[in-house]
Motif scaffolding. Structure first.
Motif, PDB file in Angstrom:
ATOM      1  N   TYR A   1      -8.129  -5.325   3.551  1.00 27.57           N
ATOM      2  CA  TYR A   1      -6.938  -4.964   4.942  1.00 27.57           C
ATOM      3  C   TYR A   1      -6.786  -4.538   4.941  1.00 27.57           C
ATOM      4  O   TYR A   1      -5.915  -3.798   6.043  1.00 27.57           O
ATOM      5  N   GLY A   2      -6.868  -2.915   4.723  1.00 26.42           N
ATOM      6  CA  GLY A   2      -6.343  -1.696   5.304  1.00 26.42           C
ATOM      7  C   GLY A   2      -5.400  -0.932   3.834  1.00 26.42           C
ATOM      8  O   GLY A   2      -4.309  -1.457   4.132  1.00 26.42           O
ATOM      9  N   SER A   3      -6.019  -1.143   2.710  1.00 28.05           N
ATOM     10  CA  SER A   3      -5.261  -1.011   1.268  1.00 28.05           C
ATOM     11  C   SER A   3      -3.790   0.105   1.657  1.00 28.05           C
ATOM     12  O   SER A   3      -2.884   0.151   1.612  1.00 28.05           O
ATOM     13  N   PHE A   4      -4.823   1.914   2.182  1.00 30.59           N
ATOM     14  CA  PHE A   4      -3.623   2.007   3.462  1.00 30.59           C
ATOM     15  C   PHE A   4      -4.098   3.214   4.195  1.00 30.59           C
ATOM     16  O   PHE A   4      -5.486   3.523   4.115  1.00 30.59           O
ATOM     17  N   THR A   5      -3.352   3.255   4.721  1.00 30.81           N
ATOM     18  CA  THR A   5      -3.551   3.387   6.193  1.00 30.81           C
ATOM     19  C   THR A   5      -2.533   5.052   6.238  1.00 30.81           C
ATOM     20  O   THR A   5      -1.754   4.777   6.477  1.00 30.81           O
ATOM     21  N   PHE A   6      -3.904   6.268   7.261  1.00 31.84           N
ATOM     22  CA  PHE A   6      -2.755   7.251   7.839  1.00 31.84           C
ATOM     23  C   PHE A   6      -2.974   6.666   9.547  1.00 31.84           C
ATOM     24  O   PHE A   6      -4.075   7.447   9.765  1.00 31.84           O
ATOM     25  N   GLY A   7      -2.058   6.135  10.529  1.00 26.85           N
ATOM     26  CA  GLY A   7      -1.941   5.854  11.511  1.00 26.85           C
ATOM     27  C   GLY A   7      -1.185   6.712  12.527  1.00 26.85           C
ATOM     28  O   GLY A   7      -0.715   7.522  11.757  1.00 26.85           O
ATOM     29  N   THR A   8      -0.930   6.380  13.901  1.00 27.84           N
ATOM     30  CA  THR A   8       0.745   6.563  14.521  1.00 27.84           C
ATOM     31  C   THR A   8       1.115   5.327  15.169  1.00 27.84           C
ATOM     32  O   THR A   8       0.353   4.234  15.471  1.00 27.84           O
ATOM     33  N   ASN A   9       1.973   6.030  15.552  1.00 34.57           N
ATOM     34  CA  ASN A   9       2.838   4.935  16.568  1.00 34.57           C
ATOM     35  C   ASN A   9       3.183   6.067  17.923  1.00 34.57           C
ATOM     36  O   ASN A   9       4.237   6.602  17.431  1.00 34.57           O
ATOM     37  N   GLU A  10       2.443   5.446  18.671  1.00 33.34           N
ATOM     38  CA  GLU A  10       3.083   6.810  20.080  1.00 33.34           C
ATOM     39  C   GLU A  10       2.896   7.807  19.761  1.00 33.34           C
ATOM     40  O   GLU A  10       3.962   8.581  20.075  1.00 33.34           O
ATOM     41  N   GLY A  11       2.134   8.861  19.178  1.00 33.67           N
ATOM     42  CA  GLY A  11       1.600   9.801  18.732  1.00 33.67           C
ATOM     43  C   GLY A  11       2.397  10.449  17.373  1.00 33.67           C
ATOM     44  O   GLY A  11       2.256  11.358  17.464  1.00 33.67           O
ATOM     45  N   GLU A  12       3.669   9.498  17.086  1.00 34.72           N
ATOM     46  CA  GLU A  12       3.940   9.783  16.343  1.00 34.72           C
ATOM     47  C   GLU A  12       3.510   9.028  14.318  1.00 34.72           C
ATOM     48  O   GLU A  12       2.565   8.096  14.707  1.00 34.72           O
ATOM     49  N   PRO A  13       3.637   9.818  13.455  1.00 28.64           N
ATOM     50  CA  PRO A  13       2.758   9.240  12.130  1.00 28.64           C
ATOM     51  C   PRO A  13       2.859   7.971  12.016  1.00 28.64           C
ATOM     52  O   PRO A  13       4.279   7.488  11.875  1.00 28.64           O
ATOM     53  N   SER A  14       1.769   7.054  11.693  1.00 27.42           N
ATOM     54  CA  SER A  14       2.648   5.619  10.509  1.00 27.42           C
ATOM     55  C   SER A  14       1.849   5.307   9.322  1.00 27.42           C
ATOM     56  O   SER A  14       0.718   5.192   9.937  1.00 27.42           O
ATOM     57  N   ILE A  15       2.174   5.831   8.030  1.00 31.30           N
ATOM     58  CA  ILE A  15       1.573   5.738   7.138  1.00 31.30           C
ATOM     59  C   ILE A  15       1.751   3.993   6.708  1.00 31.30           C
ATOM     60  O   ILE A  15       2.864   4.623   6.471  1.00 31.30           O
ATOM     61  N   TYR A  16       1.024   3.713   5.838  1.00 31.33           N
ATOM     62  CA  TYR A  16       1.451   1.791   5.369  1.00 31.33           C
ATOM     63  C   TYR A  16       0.939   1.715   4.668  1.00 31.33           C
ATOM     64  O   TYR A  16      -0.599   2.042   4.724  1.00 31.33           O
ATOM     65  N   THR A  17       1.017   0.723   4.041  1.00 33.14           N
ATOM     66  CA  THR A  17      -0.507   0.135   2.453  1.00 33.14           C
ATOM     67  C   THR A  17       0.021  -1.426   2.815  1.00 33.14           C
ATOM     68  O   THR A  17       0.836  -1.646   3.152  1.00 33.14           O
ATOM     69  N   LEU A  18      -1.054  -2.052   2.590  1.00 36.84           N
ATOM     70  CA  LEU A  18      -1.706  -3.329   2.284  1.00 36.84           C
ATOM     71  C   LEU A  18      -2.508  -3.591   1.375  1.00 36.84           C
ATOM     72  O   LEU A  18      -3.598  -3.645   1.253  1.00 36.84           O
ATOM     73  N   SER A  19      -1.734  -3.628   0.219  1.00 34.07           N
ATOM     74  CA  SER A  19      -2.658  -4.002  -1.249  1.00 34.07           C
ATOM     75  C   SER A  19      -3.336  -4.975  -1.504  1.00 34.07           C
ATOM     76  O   SER A  19      -4.544  -5.132  -2.312  1.00 34.07           O
ATOM     77  N   GLN A  20      -3.211  -6.796  -1.015  1.00 33.38           N
ATOM     78  CA  GLN A  20      -3.550  -7.644  -1.578  1.00 33.38           C
ATOM     79  C   GLN A  20      -5.280  -7.218  -0.637  1.00 33.38           C
ATOM     80  O   GLN A  20      -5.236  -7.344   0.276  1.00 33.38           O
ATOM     81  N   PRO A  21      -6.123  -8.117  -1.955  1.00 34.21           N
ATOM     82  CA  PRO A  21      -5.758  -8.763  -3.386  1.00 34.21           C
ATOM     83  C   PRO A  21      -5.890  -7.398  -3.998  1.00 34.21           C
ATOM     84  O   PRO A  21      -5.387  -7.818  -5.372  1.00 34.21           O
ATOM     85  N   PHE A  22      -7.253  -6.798  -3.533  1.00 39.09           N
ATOM     86  CA  PHE A  22      -7.180  -5.397  -5.038  1.00 39.09           C
ATOM     87  C   PHE A  22      -7.307  -3.876  -4.242  1.00 39.09           C
ATOM     88  O   PHE A  22      -8.495  -3.060  -4.665  1.00 39.09           O
ATOM     89  N   GLY A  23      -6.446  -3.587  -3.320  1.00 37.56           N
ATOM     90  CA  GLY A  23      -6.441  -2.077  -2.877  1.00 37.56           C
ATOM     91  C   GLY A  23      -5.491  -1.540  -3.608  1.00 37.56           C
ATOM     92  O   GLY A  23      -5.537  -0.534  -3.074  1.00 37.56           O
ATOM     93  N   ALA A  24      -4.792  -1.875  -4.384  1.00 33.29           N
ATOM     94  CA  ALA A  24      -3.353  -0.867  -4.496  1.00 33.29           C
ATOM     95  C   ALA A  24      -4.531   0.239  -5.537  1.00 33.29           C
ATOM     96  O   ALA A  24      -4.245   1.231  -5.487  1.00 33.29           O
ATOM     97  N   LYS A  25      -6.002  -0.313  -6.226  1.00 29.55           N
ATOM     98  CA  LYS A  25      -6.090   1.194  -6.827  1.00 29.55           C
ATOM     99  C   LYS A  25      -6.604   2.124  -5.888  1.00 29.55           C
ATOM    100  O   LYS A  25      -7.393   3.256  -5.968  1.00 29.55           O
ATOM    101  N   ASP A  26      -7.292   1.692  -4.456  1.00 25.90           N
ATOM    102  CA  ASP A  26      -7.158   2.476  -3.472  1.00 25.90           C
ATOM    103  C   ASP A  26      -6.731   4.305  -3.716  1.00 25.90           C
ATOM    104  O   ASP A  26      -6.876   4.895  -2.886  1.00 25.90           O
ATOM    105  N   TRP A  27      -4.898   3.758  -3.728  1.00 25.12           N
ATOM    106  CA  TRP A  27      -4.286   4.967  -3.416  1.00 25.12           C
ATOM    107  C   TRP A  27      -3.466   5.409  -4.779  1.00 25.12           C
ATOM    108  O   TRP A  27      -2.612   6.496  -4.703  1.00 25.12           O
ATOM    109  N   TRP A  28      -3.654   4.310  -5.744  1.00 25.37           N
ATOM    110  CA  TRP A  28      -3.026   4.674  -7.198  1.00 25.37           C
ATOM    111  C   TRP A  28      -3.252   4.437  -8.046  1.00 25.37           C
ATOM    112  O   TRP A  28      -3.500   3.451  -7.991  1.00 25.37           O
ATOM    113  N   PRO A  29      -3.610   4.429  -8.966  1.00 24.08           N
ATOM    114  CA  PRO A  29      -4.068   4.004 -10.264  1.00 24.08           C
ATOM    115  C   PRO A  29      -3.086   3.481 -11.040  1.00 24.08           C
ATOM    116  O   PRO A  29      -1.937   3.745 -11.611  1.00 24.08           O
ATOM    117  N   CYS A  30      -3.508   1.932 -11.049  1.00 23.15           N
ATOM    118  CA  CYS A  30      -2.606   0.996 -12.278  1.00 23.15           C
ATOM    119  C   CYS A  30      -3.647  -0.365 -12.778  1.00 23.15           C
ATOM    120  O   CYS A  30      -5.068   0.018 -12.897  1.00 23.15           O
TER     121      CYS A  30
END
Length: 665
Positions: A152-181
């Motif tokens: 669903y977009g496991s790790f996103t470098f995004g923006t909010n009105e020009g400001e950084p907005s970084i967030y995660t949504l790892s379900q179901p198998f996206g945790a491995k995209d950004w950290w080893p586990c």
């Protein structure tokens, strides 16, 4: 069909009434699962997955994520320490799940570097000597890179009105995209810790994660490190981060006479003021659900929300990530803290134990806040979707994200199963079941499968509910009852009634076994009777005072079903009911009644009179019938449902009527 001017005027009046109804009712009944499940429509890269247990030679004990977020250019720098219990004696290597897109600098164990092999999204680590069963291995993986989002977009470098907005949504198998586990829901770590270092030179960024924020460190290079500690068991997909220039809205929940728990809301600054009325509903929801399921599971830490850039919600433990804010989705993600976070499905095959429960939790909030009619309206809506489900609620094929999180099967039908269970065991026993299930020490803060829940249901109710779970969780479709009945006067005012219920052959089960309530109206009494329907063709015989007038199968809509056949005694009027739900998206149910055996045509037109679809074109016997209109692929707007019924008995005139329907995507 030609739409008369008179009909158009009536249609406009009806539309006004519909919109008034929306503002007073449906605005509060918006279904949270529609956005929760919509995550699968918003995914960036739906990679195939499998029924995946991770490396079975290790058991995760503790995770410590020390992460630095860099902006311009985007970069994630990590040092993740994992502590694992060895469960297979003699091994001298094991692997972690970790995206090959990320670069591993080193793996350190007992202050020494280890050899490793990083390929095919697995990090295999080689030790200098073999382990014994029960040994504890704690190692740190140093890495960097820009995560490649999956799911669903496991790790996103995004923006909010020009400001950084970084967030995660790892379900179901996206945790491995950004950290080893060990990236499986079936292996919860006993606790976790997340440190987030954010830039502060050009941005006033806050870092948000699970558990308690126990310290903010101001570093010499102008960055800040937000230190979060979670003391409860947690699945990898529930560990989250969010970084942005948040405005903080603090609340406090009084969970006992002398104790308060913080409720923290990290909101994009431009949205805070307009969201406060919705955020304020969190406290009464905590009260309500704690009364039903037992105290909020993580009361020693916090609950809260953090805004992110996905039009959805995600139940990250103690801190739900939110991109929408209506009642349903706030309730949905909060209920997940019990069913999903405290009790986590052991595998994605049993995902209904997360999503079905959260969906039904929305219905309970509607019932508590606005009354029975809102509960019934909610159930009617999800039943329409549940009828579109294909396959079993137990997900046999977990090879794709869409299949795991199917909105019709996992969410809607899963929620309807709980509604039907409540109808079988009764209100008090049902809520005793939910409370017992959420607090059983065998399952609390652990992982569960459907048989665990069934065991609680059987024990608390004193019933053998194997037939129920076998057909509704491991079977498919729903019953389609054909009803026929006759009566004769026996003595005085008494009438003997023969009621026949048949079901067409289904795939699995061959037919459905369910207790069915029948409401019978005579000219003297109105009687509600319950029968246990456990045969494909079953005849029930009984005697009532008064001449029978009508019969209604399942009058309180306790069963996901269709009903056909002779339901009303003769004579009975012809009638086309208003579709439900209305407005709808994407399907709606149309119910009509026939006073005589008739040749029936039901047709849908658009507002300009253009033919869209013929739903029914056949001879039907007298009684109550239903059909479904699915508007998938059509434009939002007004549609007209028209019925023409020509009775075979020429003594009756043809019947025609129309109803407006509003399709809103």
């Amino acid at each position: 069909m030609k739409i008369s001017l008179q009909f158009r005027n009536n249609f406009i009046l009806t539309l006004v009434i519909i919109f008034l109804f929306i503002s007073s009712v449906d605005a509060q009944v918006q279904v949270g699962y529609e956005l929760c499940s919509r995550k699968n429509q918003l995914s960036l890269n739906l990679n195939s997955v499998s029924d995946y247990p991770g490396d079975i030679s290790i058991d995760a004990v503790y995770y410590f994520l020390d992460l630095e977020i860099k902006i311009s250019p985007n970069l994630l720098i990590g040092a993740v320490t994992g502590t694992y219990r060895i469960v297979q004696s003699g091994i001298n290597s094991f692997y972690l799940d970790f995206s090959s897109n990320m670069s591993v600098d080193s793996v350190i164990f007992e202050s020494l570097p280890l050899n490793f092999l990083h390929s095919n999204d697995k990090l295999k680590i080689f030790f200098n000597s073999p382990f014994s069963k029960g040994d504890i291995a704690s190692l740190t993986v140093y890495y960097n890179g820009v995560p490649d989002p999956t799911g669903y977009g496991s790790f996103t470098f995004g923006t909010n009105e020009g400001e950084p907005s970084i967030y995660t949504l790892s379900q179901p198998f996206g945790a491995k995209d950004w950290w080893p586990c060990k990236d499986t829901p079936g292996d919860k770590a006993d606790s976790s810790e997340v440190w987030l270092t954010t830039e502060a030179h050009n941005y006033n960024l806050s870092g948000v994660s699970n558990g308690d924020l126990y310290y903010i460190r101001y570093n010499n290079n102008g960055t800040r490190t937000f230190m979060w500690r979670n003391s409860y068991p947690i699945a990898p997909y529930l560990i989250s981060i969010a970084v942005s220039d948040y405005a903080l809205y603090d609340q406090f929940w009084n969970y006992s006479s002398n104790n308060l728990m913080p409720v923290k809301n990290y909101i994009y600054p431009q949205h805070l003021q307009e969201l406060i009325p919705q955020l304020d509903k969190t406290i009464p929801m905590l009260d309500f659900y704690s009364g039903l399921f037992g105290i909020y599971p993580f009361y020693k830490e916090k609950y809260g929300h953090v805004e992110f850039g996905i039009l959805a919600g995600m139940e990250h433990q103690t801190i739900s990530s939110m991109g929408a804010w209506y009642d349903g989705i706030i309730a949905h993600e909060l209920v997940h803290q019990w069913f999903g976070d405290k009790l986590t499905c052991a595998d994605w095959n049993n995902i209904w134990l997360n999503e079905g429960f959260a969906t039904y939790g929305e219905a309970l909030w509607q019932e508590f806040s606005y009354g029975d009619i809102y509960y019934r309206n909610f159930i009617d809506r999800i039943m329409v979707d549940a009828k579109r489900a294909t396959g079993t609620i137990y997900v046999h094929d977990v090879s794709s994200v869409e299949n795991i999180f199917n909105p019709f099967r996992t969410y809607a039908k899963g929620g309807v199963v709980l509604h039907m269970l409540r109808g079988i065991v009764g209100n008090q026993v049902f809520f005793d079941i939910l409370h017992a299930y959420a607090n059983d020490p065998r399952f609390a803060y652990k992982t569960v499968v459907t048989s665990d829940f069934q065991q609680i249901c059987d024990s608390v109710s004193g019933m053998n509910l194997d037939y129920f779970f076998s057909q509704w969780i491991y079977g498919e479709n729903y019953p389609k009852y054909n009803v026929d009945w006759s009566f004769k006067n026996t003595q005085g005012v008494n009438y003997e009634i023969d009621l026949t219920i048949t079901q067409p052959v289904n795939s699995n089960p061959q037919f459905f076994t369910m207790p069915i309530e029948i409401q019978i109206k005579t000219d003297l009494v109105d009687t509600l009777m319950k029968f246990f329907n456990n045969s494909q063709l079953q005849i029930f015989n009984f005697t009532l005072p008064g001449k029978p007038q009508s019969i209604i199968v399942d009058p309180d809509n306790k069963i996901l079903k269709e009903v056909h056949g002779n339901i009303f005694d003769l004579p009975v009027s012809f009638r086309l009911e208003q579709n439900y739900p209305n407005p709808f998206n994407p399907a709606t149910t149309i119910i009509f009644e026939l006073g005589r055996v008739s040749n029936v045509t039901i047709t849908v037109y658009d507002a300009l009179g253009k033919h869209i679809r013929t739903l029914v074109n056949e001879k039907l016997r007298e009684g109550r019938h239903e059909t479904t209109f699915d508007a998938t692929g059509l434009a939002s707007g007004l549609y007209i449902c028209n019925i023409n019924a020509v009775p075979e008995d020429t003594g009756f005139e043809a019947f025609s009527d129309s109803k407006p329907m509003l399709y809103i995507k």
